[in-house]
Design a protein around this motif. Structure first.
Motif, PDB file in Angstrom:
ATOM      1  N   LYS A   6       0.841  -1.185   0.000  1.00 24.48           N
ATOM      2  CA  LYS A   6       0.000   0.000   0.000  1.00 24.48           C
ATOM      3  C   LYS A   6       0.882   1.243   0.000  1.00 24.48           C
ATOM      4  N   THR A   7       0.505   2.220  -0.737  1.00 17.26           N
ATOM      5  CA  THR A   7       1.290   3.437  -0.755  1.00 17.26           C
ATOM      6  C   THR A   7       0.401   4.627  -1.026  1.00 17.26           C
ATOM      7  N   ARG A   8       0.797   5.757  -0.600  1.00 18.77           N
ATOM      8  CA  ARG A   8       0.089   6.994  -0.904  1.00 18.77           C
ATOM      9  C   ARG A   8       1.025   8.045  -1.496  1.00 18.77           C
ATOM     10  N   ALA A  19       2.716   5.876 -11.017  1.00 18.33           N
ATOM     11  CA  ALA A  19       1.307   5.650 -11.315  1.00 18.33           C
ATOM     12  C   ALA A  19       0.475   6.681 -10.570  1.00 18.33           C
ATOM     13  N   ARG A  21      -1.805  10.462 -10.403  1.00 19.67           N
ATOM     14  CA  ARG A  21      -2.852  11.145 -11.148  1.00 19.67           C
ATOM     15  C   ARG A  21      -2.300  12.435 -11.718  1.00 19.67           C
ATOM     16  N   ARG A 204     -11.797  12.412 -16.230  1.00 20.50           N
ATOM     17  CA  ARG A 204     -11.230  11.071 -16.389  1.00 20.50           C
ATOM     18  C   ARG A 204     -12.337  10.025 -16.362  1.00 20.50           C
ATOM     19  N   ALA A 216     -13.720   0.230 -17.243  1.00 20.07           N
ATOM     20  CA  ALA A 216     -13.842   1.204 -16.158  1.00 20.07           C
ATOM     21  C   ALA A 216     -14.566   0.591 -14.952  1.00 20.07           C
ATOM     22  N   LEU A 219     -12.422  -1.785 -13.026  1.00 21.23           N
ATOM     23  CA  LEU A 219     -11.397  -1.113 -12.222  1.00 21.23           C
ATOM     24  C   LEU A 219     -11.999  -0.404 -11.006  1.00 21.23           C
ATOM     25  N   GLY A 220     -13.313  -0.418 -10.903  1.00 25.93           N
ATOM     26  CA  GLY A 220     -13.943   0.139  -9.707  1.00 25.93           C
ATOM     27  C   GLY A 220     -14.760   1.394  -9.928  1.00 25.93           C
ATOM     28  N   LEU A 221     -14.936   1.798 -11.184  1.00 23.60           N
ATOM     29  CA  LEU A 221     -15.698   3.027 -11.432  1.00 23.60           C
ATOM     30  C   LEU A 221     -17.200   2.728 -11.441  1.00 23.60           C
TER      31      LEU A 221
ATOM     32  N   LYS B  87     -14.173  -2.600  -5.755  1.00 23.20           N
ATOM     33  CA  LYS B  87     -13.968  -1.770  -4.563  1.00 23.20           C
ATOM     34  C   LYS B  87     -13.714  -2.619  -3.322  1.00 23.20           C
ATOM     35  N   ALA B 112      -6.709   3.540 -13.507  1.00 25.10           N
ATOM     36  CA  ALA B 112      -6.890   2.379 -12.627  1.00 25.10           C
ATOM     37  C   ALA B 112      -6.716   2.802 -11.176  1.00 25.10           C
ATOM     38  N   GLY B 113      -5.705   3.633 -10.920  1.00 28.11           N
ATOM     39  CA  GLY B 113      -5.458   4.092  -9.558  1.00 28.11           C
ATOM     40  C   GLY B 113      -6.601   4.947  -9.031  1.00 28.11           C
ATOM     41  N   GLU B 114      -7.109   5.835  -9.873  1.00 26.41           N
ATOM     42  CA  GLU B 114      -8.183   6.725  -9.424  1.00 26.41           C
ATOM     43  C   GLU B 114      -9.470   5.960  -9.160  1.00 26.41           C
ATOM     44  N   PHE B 115      -9.811   5.029 -10.053  1.00 22.96           N
ATOM     45  CA  PHE B 115     -11.079   4.317  -9.899  1.00 22.96           C
ATOM     46  C   PHE B 115     -11.029   3.352  -8.713  1.00 22.96           C
ATOM     47  N   GLY B 117      -9.479   3.900  -5.988  1.00 25.52           N
ATOM     48  CA  GLY B 117      -9.589   4.697  -4.771  1.00 25.52           C
ATOM     49  C   GLY B 117      -8.620   4.246  -3.698  1.00 25.52           C
ATOM     50  N   ALA B 118      -9.157   4.014  -2.511  1.00 23.09           N
ATOM     51  CA  ALA B 118      -8.307   3.748  -1.349  1.00 23.09           C
ATOM     52  C   ALA B 118      -7.549   2.432  -1.449  1.00 23.09           C
ATOM     53  N   ARG B 119      -7.981   1.532  -2.308  1.00 24.30           N
ATOM     54  CA  ARG B 119      -7.312   0.230  -2.385  1.00 24.30           C
ATOM     55  C   ARG B 119      -6.024   0.269  -3.193  1.00 24.30           C
ATOM     56  N   THR B 120      -5.803   1.352  -3.907  1.00 31.43           N
ATOM     57  CA  THR B 120      -4.691   1.427  -4.851  1.00 31.43           C
ATOM     58  C   THR B 120      -3.363   0.981  -4.230  1.00 31.43           C
ATOM     59  N   THR B 159      -5.300  -1.961  -8.779  1.00 35.26           N
ATOM     60  CA  THR B 159      -6.517  -1.725  -7.992  1.00 35.26           C
ATOM     61  C   THR B 159      -6.441  -2.372  -6.604  1.00 35.26           C
TER      62      THR B 159
END
Lengths: 353, 259
Positions: A6-8, A19, A21, A204, A216, A219-221, B87, B112-115, B117-120, B159
């Protein structure tokens, strides 16, 4: 061996790809449209040149409607129901002006909020629709609203609402041609800003849903909030345009919101291009100008405009602004000898103007 | 369905029970049950039309199952849409290259990172090791097919999944590109992912999957240790449509590939 961690903060090596935004920022095209409207708003207007005032007013009156179509085209959806929401906005403003207040800020607010609220149930209905089905259903929404207006005694039926008072601001009457144009410019500026902010926040997501909705989603959208938000904004923009029509004519009449006029707003975007707000802006300016020029040609005006649409659809599928952008990029690549596959990193699609 | 205590065992992020998917009168998936444990790599093989992709579609929410259940981390997620599952840590790749073709590699990864979200999760190491950094600013649609598939896999891993379903990840890749699949899958599993791989490349299956599940006509034909299952005659018959006679090569020996 690298691990999934995990990274921020992406604390990678300085030369490593990240990677991250890319920053969202206003594009040159969007800035140009905003600047043009601001300049027209603050610079003195030639009050004695009635033809120029009239043509400019015609442009700003329908620019928000073109933007209404543009917002949905960012999702690859053809919205033929724009006149319905124009009617909701126009009639709401007319009723407010006649019965409540003629304050211009209140009228603009009403013409924005009421169609936006009206768009929510219609948006929920159309969320699952794509392609031809979306176009057909939005067209039918336009027809239903139009017939409802014609059948409504409270809205004046086929006579519409007449005698709408000119708007005021701080006790100042805004009834002459220049004042009407300035209201149009201000409302158009507000419409452009709303669209730019919306596309900056959601660009986006909009582009991803347009180009590959299945991916999309994987990928979670979550698509429906984006679609609904776009539809509601589209309704609000159309409503503001409806107010400008009513304000110009001092009448709210069903014929101003005929379903078939929705084709014009689609044409503005198709001809101008749908890559940024510059496309609808250029398309609206060009086609309104051509309509005025061809008006004296009677029946030939429609043929000339139809021909332009066919030509654009066949040979300029990215619209005028998209084609100019591609040609410019091609010339630059030829001049610099760069590969055609490389593209700018930050939101380059928005710059296809 | 009733969630049992075994469903919420953290070591079993995915539990499929009696999953069935019908299209009209055709049952593409018949009563399939399986579990995926953390770090496990499970291969799913079977002849074309066996229902492997339908199984992945039913698990991942692409198709709503007709019956049965999908339990993810103790939560019943049967029939939930793909974004919902993504998610919550279940994501998938596709049989064919599936990228945002008009956008750069950088933009694809960023989406992919934006969609997610927190799991990235950080995939910079994957980007470097798979060579995507060399084409960072290239339009994804202009990449060779193999690189597009690799990009799709890296996006999937970006993701931050706890369960990954890979639908024929090696299909269409050059032989020289296939070790990258090994690397991605191995590192993903070592990082704690449970991986399900649908694949025809038996060499890849043997390298990566200690256990496999064989499907035929929508149903589970066999399940167990890879070497043991690949030596079974009924598996060979299902794959090649012939009866194995004494001394005939097994699927294991043939390295069956239907690409």
């Amino acid at each position: 061996m690298p691990e999934l961690t995990k990274t921020r903060d992406h604390a990678a090596a300085p030369d490593a790809p990240r990677a991250e935004r890319p920053r969202r920022r206003i594009s040159i095209a969007e800035g140009a449209v905003v600047l043009a409207l601001v300049l027209l708003l603050i610079l003195p207007l030639p009050a004695d040149n009635l033809q120029m005032i009239s043509q400019l007013n015609q442009v700003v009156t329908v620019l928000a409607s073109a933007l209404s179509v543009y917002v949905m085209m960012r999702l690859k959806l053809l919205h033929f129901g724009v006149p319905a929401f124009m009617a909701v906005g126009g009639y709401s403003a007319a009723l407010t002006a006649v019965h409540v207040t003629d304050n211009v800020v209140a009228l603009v607010g009403v013409s924005l909020v009421v169609p936006a609220l009206a768009a929510v149930p219609f948006g929920l209905i159309t969320m699952r629709l794509r392609g031809t089905y979306f176009a057909l259903v939005t067209f039918l929404i336009g027809q239903v609203v139009y017939l409802a207006i014609v059948a409504s005694d409270g809205l004046g039926g086929t006579d519409g609402i007449t005698g709408i008072p000119a708007p005021t601001l701080g006790g100042t009457l805004l009834g002459d041609g220049v004042a009407t144009l300035r209201i149009g410019l201000a409302v158009s500026l507000l419409a452009v800003v709303l669209v730019v902010v919306f596309t900056m926040v959601n660009g986006r997501r909009l582009d991803a849903l347009r180009s590959n909705e299945v991916l999309a989603g994987s990928l979670g959208l979550r698509s429906w909030p984006v679609r609904l938000a776009a539809f509601v904004l589209s309704g609000a923009l159309a409503g503001m345009s409806g107010f400008l029509i009513v304000n110009t004519l001092t009448t709210a009449h069903p014929s101003s919101f005929s379903t078939l006029t929705g084709v014009n707003y689609v044409a503005y975007v198709v001809v101008g291009g749908a890559a940024s707000v510059l496309g609808p802006f250029v398309g609206t300016v060009l086609l309104v100008f051509l309509v005025v020029q061809f008006a004296s040609e009677g029946v030939y005006a429609g043929a000339l405009l139809g021909g332009l649409l066919i030509f654009t659809s066949l040979f300029l599928q990215k619209g005028l602004t998209g084609t100019v952008h591609d040609l410019t990029a091609w010339v630059v690549r030829r001049a610099t000898g760069r590969s055609g596959s490389a593209r700018p990193r930050d939101d380059s699609r928005k710059d296809q103007t | 369905m009733t969630i049992t205590s075994s469903d919420i065992t953290t070591d079993v992020p995915l539990r499929i029970s009696g999953l069935t998917k019908s299209f009209g009168g055709v049952r593409a998936v018949k009563d399939v049950s399986l579990t995926l444990r953390t770090g496990q790599v499970l291969g799913v093989i079977g002849p074309n039309g066996a229902g492997k992709t339908s199984l992945v579609n039913a698990i991942s929410g692409r198709e709503k199952p007709t019956s049965g259940s999908v339990v993810l981390d103790g939560r019943d997620v049967t029939g939930k849409p793909p974004y919902y599952l993504s998610k919550r840590g279940l994501t998938r790749s596709y049989q064919h290259a599936n990228v945002f073709a008009e956008e750069t590699v950088a933009e694809n990864i960023a989406r992919a990172g934006e969609f997610a979200g927190a799991r990235t999760v950080d995939v910079d190491s994957f980007i470097r090791s798979t060579g995507l950094d060399a084409v960072w600013e290239t339009r994804a649609g202009a990449l060779p097919y193999g690189q597009q598939k690799i990009l799709g896999l890296v996006m999937t891993l970006h993701t931050g999944p706890s369960v990954v379903l890979l639908d024929e990840p090696a299909a269409g890749l050059e032989l020289s590109e296939r070790p990258r699949i090994d690397q991605l899958v191995t590192e993903c599993a070592e990082g704690g992912c449970a991986v399900l791989i649908v694949e025809h490349d038996m060499d890849l299956i043997r390298r990566l999957c200690p256990t496999i599940l064989v499907m035929d006509s929508g149903a589970v034909l066999a399940e167990g240790p890879t070497d043991e299952i690949l030596a079974r005659t009924d598996v060979l018959e299902a794959y090649l449509g012939t009866s194995e006679t004494s001394g005939a090569p097994s699927v294991h020996d043939k390295g069956v590939t239907h690409d």
